[in-house]
Motif scaffolding. Structure first.
Motif, PDB file in Angstrom:
ATOM      1  N   LYS A   5      -1.414  -7.721  -2.093  1.00  0.00           N
ATOM      2  CA  LYS A   5      -0.564  -8.396  -1.098  1.00  0.00           C
ATOM      3  C   LYS A   5      -0.737  -9.919  -1.198  1.00  0.00           C
ATOM      4  CE  LYS A   5       0.852  -7.760   3.694  1.00  0.00           C
ATOM      5  NZ  LYS A   5       0.505  -7.154   4.988  1.00  0.00           N
ATOM      6  N   GLN A   6      -1.981 -10.333  -1.367  1.00  0.00           N
ATOM      7  CA  GLN A   6      -2.255 -11.767  -1.456  1.00  0.00           C
ATOM      8  C   GLN A   6      -1.716 -12.379  -2.761  1.00  0.00           C
ATOM      9  OE1 GLN A   6      -6.451 -12.238  -0.915  1.00  0.00           O
ATOM     10  NE2 GLN A   6      -6.368 -11.717   1.278  1.00  0.00           N
ATOM     11  N   SER A   7      -1.756 -11.577  -3.848  1.00  0.00           N
ATOM     12  CA  SER A   7      -1.251 -12.089  -5.130  1.00  0.00           C
ATOM     13  C   SER A   7       0.264 -12.238  -5.150  1.00  0.00           C
ATOM     14  CB  SER A   7      -1.691 -11.152  -6.260  1.00  0.00           C
ATOM     15  OG  SER A   7      -1.089  -9.883  -6.101  1.00  0.00           O
ATOM     16  N   GLY A   8       0.979 -11.513  -4.263  1.00  0.00           N
ATOM     17  CA  GLY A   8       2.430 -11.612  -4.185  1.00  0.00           C
ATOM     18  C   GLY A   8       3.162 -10.584  -5.010  1.00  0.00           C
ATOM     19  N   ASP A   9       2.447  -9.692  -5.628  1.00  0.00           N
ATOM     20  CA  ASP A   9       3.077  -8.618  -6.421  1.00  0.00           C
ATOM     21  C   ASP A   9       3.480  -7.499  -5.464  1.00  0.00           C
ATOM     22  OD1 ASP A   9       3.994  -6.989  -8.385  1.00  0.00           O
ATOM     23  OD2 ASP A   9       2.120  -6.879  -9.519  1.00  0.00           O
ATOM     24  N   ILE A  10       4.668  -7.651  -4.882  1.00  0.00           N
ATOM     25  CA  ILE A  10       5.113  -6.731  -3.823  1.00  0.00           C
ATOM     26  C   ILE A  10       5.446  -5.357  -4.414  1.00  0.00           C
ATOM     27  CG2 ILE A  10       6.874  -6.339  -2.054  1.00  0.00           C
ATOM     28  CD1 ILE A  10       7.072  -9.479  -1.957  1.00  0.00           C
ATOM     29  N   GLU A  11       6.049  -5.333  -5.603  1.00  0.00           N
ATOM     30  CA  GLU A  11       6.423  -4.045  -6.229  1.00  0.00           C
ATOM     31  C   GLU A  11       5.165  -3.186  -6.488  1.00  0.00           C
ATOM     32  OE1 GLU A  11       8.708  -4.777  -9.700  1.00  0.00           O
ATOM     33  OE2 GLU A  11      10.433  -5.580  -8.595  1.00  0.00           O
ATOM     34  N   LYS A  12       4.174  -3.809  -7.069  1.00  0.00           N
ATOM     35  CA  LYS A  12       2.924  -3.094  -7.352  1.00  0.00           C
ATOM     36  C   LYS A  12       2.255  -2.643  -6.056  1.00  0.00           C
ATOM     37  CE  LYS A  12      -0.353  -1.946 -10.393  1.00  0.00           C
ATOM     38  NZ  LYS A  12      -0.129  -0.931 -11.436  1.00  0.00           N
ATOM     39  N   TYR A  13       2.275  -3.530  -5.044  1.00  0.00           N
ATOM     40  CA  TYR A  13       1.695  -3.196  -3.741  1.00  0.00           C
ATOM     41  C   TYR A  13       2.389  -1.978  -3.131  1.00  0.00           C
ATOM     42  CZ  TYR A  13       0.784  -3.725   1.294  1.00  0.00           C
ATOM     43  OH  TYR A  13       0.461  -3.491   2.612  1.00  0.00           O
ATOM     44  N   ALA A  14       3.751  -1.981  -3.200  1.00  0.00           N
ATOM     45  CA  ALA A  14       4.527  -0.864  -2.639  1.00  0.00           C
ATOM     46  C   ALA A  14       4.261   0.423  -3.406  1.00  0.00           C
ATOM     47  CB  ALA A  14       6.014  -1.211  -2.666  1.00  0.00           C
ATOM     48  N   GLU A  15       4.138   0.277  -4.722  1.00  0.00           N
ATOM     49  CA  GLU A  15       3.898   1.455  -5.573  1.00  0.00           C
ATOM     50  C   GLU A  15       2.537   2.082  -5.269  1.00  0.00           C
ATOM     51  OE1 GLU A  15       3.606   2.598 -10.313  1.00  0.00           O
ATOM     52  OE2 GLU A  15       4.288   0.593  -9.728  1.00  0.00           O
ATOM     53  N   VAL A  16       1.493   1.239  -5.164  1.00  0.00           N
ATOM     54  CA  VAL A  16       0.145   1.747  -4.872  1.00  0.00           C
ATOM     55  C   VAL A  16       0.080   2.372  -3.487  1.00  0.00           C
ATOM     56  CG1 VAL A  16      -2.262   1.055  -4.519  1.00  0.00           C
ATOM     57  CG2 VAL A  16      -0.990   0.149  -6.464  1.00  0.00           C
ATOM     58  N   LYS A  17       0.742   1.712  -2.539  1.00  0.00           N
ATOM     59  CA  LYS A  17       0.736   2.225  -1.157  1.00  0.00           C
ATOM     60  C   LYS A  17       1.445   3.572  -1.076  1.00  0.00           C
ATOM     61  CE  LYS A  17       1.254   0.517   3.533  1.00  0.00           C
ATOM     62  NZ  LYS A  17       1.751  -0.578   4.396  1.00  0.00           N
ATOM     63  N   GLN A  18       2.578   3.685  -1.787  1.00  0.00           N
ATOM     64  CA  GLN A  18       3.333   4.945  -1.810  1.00  0.00           C
ATOM     65  C   GLN A  18       2.503   6.054  -2.470  1.00  0.00           C
ATOM     66  OE1 GLN A  18       7.117   4.657  -3.780  1.00  0.00           O
ATOM     67  NE2 GLN A  18       7.909   6.540  -2.875  1.00  0.00           N
ATOM     68  N   LYS A  19       1.810   5.675  -3.540  1.00  0.00           N
ATOM     69  CA  LYS A  19       0.966   6.650  -4.241  1.00  0.00           C
ATOM     70  C   LYS A  19      -0.140   7.175  -3.334  1.00  0.00           C
ATOM     71  CE  LYS A  19      -1.693   7.198  -8.475  1.00  0.00           C
ATOM     72  NZ  LYS A  19      -2.339   6.534  -9.620  1.00  0.00           N
ATOM     73  N   GLN A  20      -0.796   6.274  -2.599  1.00  0.00           N
ATOM     74  CA  GLN A  20      -1.857   6.682  -1.664  1.00  0.00           C
ATOM     75  C   GLN A  20      -1.299   7.568  -0.547  1.00  0.00           C
ATOM     76  OE1 GLN A  20      -3.912   3.196  -0.279  1.00  0.00           O
ATOM     77  NE2 GLN A  20      -4.736   2.693  -2.313  1.00  0.00           N
ATOM     78  N   ALA A  21      -0.094   7.227  -0.079  1.00  0.00           N
ATOM     79  CA  ALA A  21       0.545   8.028   0.977  1.00  0.00           C
ATOM     80  C   ALA A  21       0.852   9.439   0.474  1.00  0.00           C
ATOM     81  CB  ALA A  21       1.814   7.337   1.451  1.00  0.00           C
ATOM     82  N   TRP A  22       1.355   9.536  -0.760  1.00  0.00           N
ATOM     83  CA  TRP A  22       1.664  10.841  -1.346  1.00  0.00           C
ATOM     84  C   TRP A  22       0.391  11.673  -1.537  1.00  0.00           C
ATOM     85  CZ3 TRP A  22       5.701  13.752  -1.660  1.00  0.00           C
ATOM     86  CH2 TRP A  22       6.994  13.212  -1.657  1.00  0.00           C
ATOM     87  N   GLU A  23      -0.674  11.042  -1.959  1.00  0.00           N
ATOM     88  CA  GLU A  23      -1.960  11.754  -2.127  1.00  0.00           C
ATOM     89  C   GLU A  23      -2.444  12.333  -0.809  1.00  0.00           C
ATOM     90  OE1 GLU A  23      -4.658   9.030  -3.931  1.00  0.00           O
ATOM     91  OE2 GLU A  23      -3.805   9.244  -5.940  1.00  0.00           O
ATOM     92  N   LYS A  24      -2.332  11.528   0.267  1.00  0.00           N
ATOM     93  CA  LYS A  24      -2.735  12.015   1.601  1.00  0.00           C
ATOM     94  C   LYS A  24      -1.872  13.191   2.047  1.00  0.00           C
ATOM     95  CE  LYS A  24      -4.518   7.604   3.358  1.00  0.00           C
ATOM     96  NZ  LYS A  24      -4.291   6.527   4.331  1.00  0.00           N
TER      97      LYS A  24
END
Length: 294
Positions: free
Chosen positions: A193-212
């Motif tokens: 989030k701090q680096s500004g890579d929003i696509e990667k941030y969204a992808e990682v967050k979605q991946k963690q949500a799917w795992e849960k």
């Protein structure tokens, strides 16, 4: 049948002879004497004056005429022929039936022979066992192969645990490792989030949500709350500390108990030795030895 008749009649005559000899021995009848043929004393008295009259009625009545005698002879012939025919009718003339009877007899004989052979073989085996007296062979115990649990470790217990009691493969149960994983995930998201890579941030967050979500559907319990994990870790530390203190107390009590028992034993041994010594001194004083205090 013609060959068997003389042997049967001979056997019958022998039986009759044996019976007569038996009765003669019982009643003590004397044997015949060729010099003295006078057996009048053993004969029954018969009235010779009165003649024996033949029966007037019945089949034993003598025939009056020759025609009546011929008729009686004809009747006797008819009876004999009827009996002979009846016997012949009883005997089977069909060749197939005769063969069947022969086969049945042969089968019975074979079965009897088989039975006799089996019995004799068994008896022979028993005799051989009694004669040989072979020592009993000790069976070698087979070593059981080691059993492994779900984690791949060797299990020494004979009891099989339930599937719910076994820890599922791939699931982490260590609270410290789980807390580290949660903190690492949060750190990764915050860095993205701090680096500004929003696509990667969204992808990682979605991946963690799917795992849960997938873990929840599989029936797994989620352990991603850091506060609860910290609380559980602290509780575990307190339990360990408490158990250590309890163990120390127990160890101290056991040591104290052992020391008391040892002290009591030493005092008892000293008292026993002193009593033994006093007893000896008393005996010596009785014999005339001068011992102070006795």
């Amino acid at each position: 049948m013609g060959k068997k008749v003389p042997s049967e009649t001979l056997e019958r005559l022998r039986q009759v002879n044996d019976e007569l000899e038996f009765y003669m021995n019982i009643f003590q009848l004397p044997e015949s004497n060729p010099d003295n043929n006078d057996c009048s004393e053993y004969l029954l008295e018969v009235d010779t004056d009165t003649p024996i009259k033949p029966p007037k009625f019945g089949p034993n009545r003598p025939a009056d005429t020759a025609e009546e005698l011929e008729a009686r002879m004809e009747v006797m012939k008819n009876k004999i022929t009827a009996r002979h025919l009846a016997r012949q009718s009883k005997q089977t003339t069909d060749s197939s039936k005769v063969e069947r009877k022969k086969l049945k007899k042969e089968e019975r004989l074979k079965k009897k022979l088989m039975k006799v052979n089996l019995i004799s073989a068994k008896q022979e085996q028993q005799r051989n066992k009694l004669i040989e007296h072979k020592p009993l062979e000790v069976k070698k115990e087979k070593k059981a192969a080691p059993t492994f649990n779900a984690e791949g470790k060797i299990v020494f217990s004979k009891f099989q645990l339930d599937e719910h009691d076994k820890p599922k493969k791939g699931l982490e149960t260590d609270k410290k490792k789980l807390l580290k994983k949660v903190l690492d995930n949060k750190k990764q998201l915050s860095e993205l989030k701090q680096s500004g890579d929003i696509e990667k941030y969204a992808e990682v967050k979605q991946k963690q949500a799917w795992e849960k979500a997938m873990a929840k559907t599989a029936g797994q319990k989620l352990r991603d709350d850091p506060e609860l994990l910290v609380k559980k870790i602290n509780e575990r530390k307190k339990q360990i500390k408490k158990s250590k203190e309890a163990w120390k107390e127990r160890k101290a009590k056991v040591e104290e108990k052992q020391a008391q028992a040892q002290k009591k034993r030493t005092t008892n041994l000293q008292e026993r030795a002193q009593k033994k010594k006093n007893k000896k001194l008393q005996k010596m004083a009785k014999r005339g030895r001068i011992i102070p205090g006795f």
